[in-house]
Design a protein around this motif. Structure first.
Motif: not given
Length: 221
Positions: A104-107, A81-87, A49-57
């Protein structure tokens, strides 16, 4: 009309992934081009898919999300790279900073913050942003037992410090300063030695305490 930002979502929780896909797809400037639930599937999805951004947990069923982020950063220097976290722990935030992710973003963050992180990652992949970073740095600074003696920094070391504080990776610093990657690594290593730091977060925290940088200069928060 400008091209939309293409995004791949990697999250092991089906409902979370579905909600995130719905949220992102509702924005006319962002499009979903792939999704998966496992780290082992990420490489194939990104390659196709060659994305511009990956959003991952930060936590995936088969791997540490930050370890996957580190691998992606090593293979794709320009990938947002955007990291989502509940921590919400400070240590997780600092690990993300060291890993080289873009945001780095909270869920539980507002939708606008998640979308803002994606937009930031699309245009400034090597620059780190996280809500609460300044507060986390202050907490870690107040907990430090000792402050190393102030040492004079060369103009080059001050430039490196400023770039680190703005969230630039070592390869990005090399490009900004028009030096080789090995030279940039040497500058960073010497700076860490002078500050008594072992990583970027320690260096920024120490530099703030010593007045070598101002809060306005540090990484976006």
């Amino acid at each position: 009309m400008s091209r939309s930002i293409s995004v791949v979502v990697i999250d092991g929780h089906t409902l979370t992934r579905y909600g995130l896909v719905r949220l992102v797809s509702a924005d006319p400037e962002i499009s979903i081009v792939g999704e998966c639930s496992l780290a082992s599937e990420a490489s194939a999805v990104i390659a196709s898919s060659r994305p511009d951004v990956v959003v991952l947990d930060v936590v995936l069923p088969d791997a540490d999300g930050l370890r996957l982020a580190r691998e992606l950063r090593d293979r794709h220097a320009g990938l947002g790279i955007v990291v989502l976290t509940s921590q919400a722990e400070d240590d997780v935030l600092f690990r993300a900073l060291e890993t080289g992710v873009s945001a780095f973003v909270g869920k539980t963050a507002p939708n606008t913050e998640v979308l803002g992180a994606i937009r930031h990652a699309a245009v400034a992949a090597s620059s780190f942003t996280a809500t609460g970073l300044a507060t986390a740095l202050a907490r870690r600074g107040s907990a430090a037992a000792q402050v190393p003696p102030v040492m004079a920094l060369s103009p080059r070391e001050r430039e490196v410090l400023a770039l680190l504080a703005r969230g630039q990776s070592v390869p990005a610093i090399a490009g900004t300063m028009f030096v080789s990657l090995s030279t940039a690594k040497t500058y960073v290593s010497r700076l860490y030695d002078k500050l008594g730091a072992t990583n970027r977060a320690n260096a920024i925290m120490t530099a703030l305490r010593l007045g070598l940088i101002t809060p306005e200069l540090q990484v976006s928060a």
